[in-house]
Design a protein around this motif. Structure first.
Motif, PDB file in Angstrom:
ATOM      1  N   HIS A  35      -0.245  -3.448  -6.499  1.00  0.00           N
ATOM      2  CA  HIS A  35       0.009  -2.500  -5.413  1.00  0.00           C
ATOM      3  C   HIS A  35      -1.173  -1.542  -5.347  1.00  0.00           C
ATOM      4  O   HIS A  35      -1.770  -1.205  -6.380  1.00  0.00           O
ATOM      5  N   GLN A  36      -1.463  -1.046  -4.149  1.00  0.00           N
ATOM      6  CA  GLN A  36      -2.499  -0.011  -4.029  1.00  0.00           C
ATOM      7  C   GLN A  36      -1.804   1.347  -3.937  1.00  0.00           C
ATOM      8  O   GLN A  36      -0.890   1.523  -3.124  1.00  0.00           O
ATOM      9  N   VAL A  37      -2.221   2.304  -4.786  1.00  0.00           N
ATOM     10  CA  VAL A  37      -1.577   3.626  -4.751  1.00  0.00           C
ATOM     11  C   VAL A  37      -2.601   4.699  -4.407  1.00  0.00           C
ATOM     12  O   VAL A  37      -3.636   4.815  -5.063  1.00  0.00           O
ATOM     13  N   ASP A  38      -2.309   5.492  -3.378  1.00  0.00           N
ATOM     14  CA  ASP A  38      -3.138   6.662  -3.047  1.00  0.00           C
ATOM     15  C   ASP A  38      -2.361   7.913  -3.442  1.00  0.00           C
ATOM     16  O   ASP A  38      -1.181   8.042  -3.112  1.00  0.00           O
ATOM     17  N   TYR A  39      -3.026   8.833  -4.124  1.00  0.00           N
ATOM     18  CA  TYR A  39      -2.404  10.112  -4.498  1.00  0.00           C
ATOM     19  C   TYR A  39      -2.991  11.201  -3.582  1.00  0.00           C
ATOM     20  O   TYR A  39      -4.207  11.370  -3.502  1.00  0.00           O
ATOM     21  N   LEU A  41       1.510   8.383  -2.424  1.00  0.00           N
ATOM     22  CA  LEU A  41       2.330   9.353  -3.161  1.00  0.00           C
ATOM     23  C   LEU A  41       1.807  10.728  -2.785  1.00  0.00           C
ATOM     24  O   LEU A  41       0.647  11.067  -3.058  1.00  0.00           O
ATOM     25  N   ALA A  90       2.846   6.618 -10.318  1.00  0.00           N
ATOM     26  CA  ALA A  90       1.667   5.763 -10.079  1.00  0.00           C
ATOM     27  C   ALA A  90       1.391   4.921 -11.325  1.00  0.00           C
ATOM     28  O   ALA A  90       1.058   3.738 -11.237  1.00  0.00           O
ATOM     29  N   THR A 109       3.668   1.950 -11.542  1.00  0.00           N
ATOM     30  CA  THR A 109       3.631   1.014 -10.416  1.00  0.00           C
ATOM     31  C   THR A 109       2.847  -0.227 -10.843  1.00  0.00           C
ATOM     32  O   THR A 109       1.706  -0.112 -11.301  1.00  0.00           O
ATOM     33  N   LYS A 112       0.875  -1.177   0.000  1.00  0.00           N
ATOM     34  CA  LYS A 112       0.000   0.000   0.000  1.00  0.00           C
ATOM     35  C   LYS A 112       0.919   1.236   0.000  1.00  0.00           C
ATOM     36  O   LYS A 112       1.747   1.396   0.910  1.00  0.00           O
ATOM     37  N   ILE A 113       0.771   2.046  -1.040  1.00  0.00           N
ATOM     38  CA  ILE A 113       1.730   3.146  -1.254  1.00  0.00           C
ATOM     39  C   ILE A 113       0.997   4.485  -1.260  1.00  0.00           C
ATOM     40  O   ILE A 113      -0.041   4.628  -1.920  1.00  0.00           O
ATOM     41  N   TYR A 128       0.689   2.573   5.650  1.00  0.00           N
ATOM     42  CA  TYR A 128       1.306   2.369   4.328  1.00  0.00           C
ATOM     43  C   TYR A 128       2.584   1.534   4.444  1.00  0.00           C
ATOM     44  O   TYR A 128       3.240   1.518   5.492  1.00  0.00           O
TER      45      TYR A 128
END
Ligand code: SF4
Length: 436
Positions: free
Chosen positions: A54-58, A5, A47, A50, A2-3, A74
């Motif tokens: 993976h889960q990416v939150d901006y 950015l 993002a 990636t 879980k990332i 995270y």
């Protein structure tokens, strides 16, 4: 993994009087506001590259008021920041580190000062983010993050660019989105802290990729306003002419930054206008020639071009494209007469839009090194003053007070309602006359 950015966003200015002026004079900090409200294309691009799974939150952080409300579950946090907000970025990094979340920071400031950043985060990403992101993800997953990734010398071919993840954005929050067609600039101005800090080469993205990004944006925003996030967009006219013909069918409005050489090609100007160009921003820097001598470390281009400034602006505006002319106050060899000179130049050229800023020594630039060597930096590491509006050096040909006072008075004159309307009228006249 879980990332998160996280982009440090929002406009900064330490000088309270200037901040007040910015609020009362429309136009004064307009460009800074626009930049501050753009999403971080760099992070959206990371993002986009990636891997699925993976889960990416901006996340955009205009300030740290809501820092404690951020999730801390995270596996990795990536932060992008310019110099003016870097102390906030460091505080945010410490916040996550306290929660045992690995943090990597990148951007031009960290590229210049990776060791400083490492006091606050696990890893510093130096240079172009795409060239190191897969390695960072891999090392983070294995729990073996290194302190520094990348270098300015490490190339990244924009032909390999991933599609930025525009769909992470809440589109209702933005009035323009960015697309990048190139990185670098053939001129090398001593004060420049843009992508020339990240790469020594001028590199262009294949036109098909540019068009694909615009088409992707149009899926979430039917009639978008695009800002080409290049430092000097029209260096390669042969690249742009066919691309502009394709853009015309996309029915978009767009904005770009350029040097004045674009004025020499009438076909280009026609194509730009037909394809939706609303404005180009041009760094004129000084309305007098002496301060331009030597700022472009490659070829002294601006100094050599100075005689054609007014004619070039007129030619571009007569094609229906407004010019936002940028001037820097406090340049070497500018004395107190410079404020009147800027005003007179703007008036004579009939510039539609003007941006005035105070010369700013960003870390990593030749300008910073020079002023440091001459002992002329007021607060060597006060990065909060890297706002383009706060003075942090001793000018060569006037006092600190003369520069600060002259700058405010010039802002009041240039952005007054009367003069702004007058500038708009001049543009209309130039356009109607069609460059006669
Ligand atoms: S022309 Fe503009 S982008 Fe190019 S080096 Fe100079 S300031 Fe930077």
């Amino acid at each position: 993994m879980k990332i998160a950015l996280i982009a440090m966003s929002g406009i900064r200015c330490c000088d309270a009087e200037l901040l007040e002026l910015g609020l009362t004079l429309p136009g004064f900090v307009e460009r800074s506001k626009t930049i501050a409200s753009l999403p971080s294309l760099g992070l959206l691009t990371l993002a986009g590259m990636t891997p699925a799974g993976h889960q990416v939150d901006y996340i955009e952080m205009p300030d740290l008021a809501n820092m404690n409300n951020l999730d801390t579950d995270y596996d990795l946090v990536g932060i992008s920041s310019y110099s003016a907000q870097i102390n906030e970025a460091y505080e945010l990094a410490l916040h996550f580190k306290k929660a045992s979340v690995p943090v990597v920071i990148g951007g031009p400031h960290v590229t210049a000062l990776p060791d400083e950043a490492l006091e606050f985060c696990d890893s510093a990403a130096v240079g172009q983010g795409e060239s190191v992101w897969p390695e960072i993800l891999n090392d983070c997953r294995r729990g073996v993050l290194r302190p520094v990734y990348g270098s300015v010398e490490r190339d990244y071919d924009l032909a390999c660019s991933p599609m930025p993840k525009f769909e992470l954005l809440d589109i209702s929050k933005y009035n323009r989105l960015t697309v990048q067609t190139s990185r670098g600039c053939p001129h090398k101005c001593d004060f420049c802290a843009s992508s020339v800090m990240l790469t020594g080469k001028y590199n262009q993205k294949p036109p098909q990729k540019v068009l694909a990004e615009i088409d992707r944006i149009k899926q979430i925003w039917q009639k978008p306003f695009i800002e080409f996030a290049d430092d000097n967009t029209f260096v390669n006219k042969q690249y742009w002419k066919p691309l502009l013909k394709d853009l015309k069918h996309r029915r978009i409005k767009w904005f770009a930054e350029s040097d004045l050489s674009v004025s020499e090609d009438t076909e280009m100007l026609d194509l730009m206008r037909e394809s939706g160009c609303a404005q180009i921003l041009i760094g004129l820097e000084s309305p007098t020639i002496e301060p331009l001598d030597g700022i472009d470390l490659n070829s002294n281009w601006k100094y050599k071009y100075f005689d054609k400034y007014a004619e070039a602006i007129h030619k571009i505006q007569s094609h229906g494209i407004t010019v936002n002319g940028c001037f820097i106050l406090g340049m070497e060899r500018q004395g107190p007469e410079i404020f009147d000179k800027v005003f007179e130049f703007v008036k004579a050229a009939g510039l539609y839009e003007v941006q005035i800023t105070i010369m700013t020594p960003f870390p990593g630039t030749e300008l910073y090194r020079k002023l440091d060597a001459e002992n002329r930096l007021i607060e060597k590491q006060n990065w909060e003053k890297c706002t383009l509006f706060d003075l942090n050096f001793i000018p060569s040909h006037m006092s600190v007070d003369q520069l600060e006072t002259g700058f405010k008075k010039l802002a009041e004159k240039i952005y007054s309602k009367y003069f702004t309307n007058w500038r708009r009228e001049q543009f209309k006249k130039q356009f109607r006359r069609g460059g006669d």
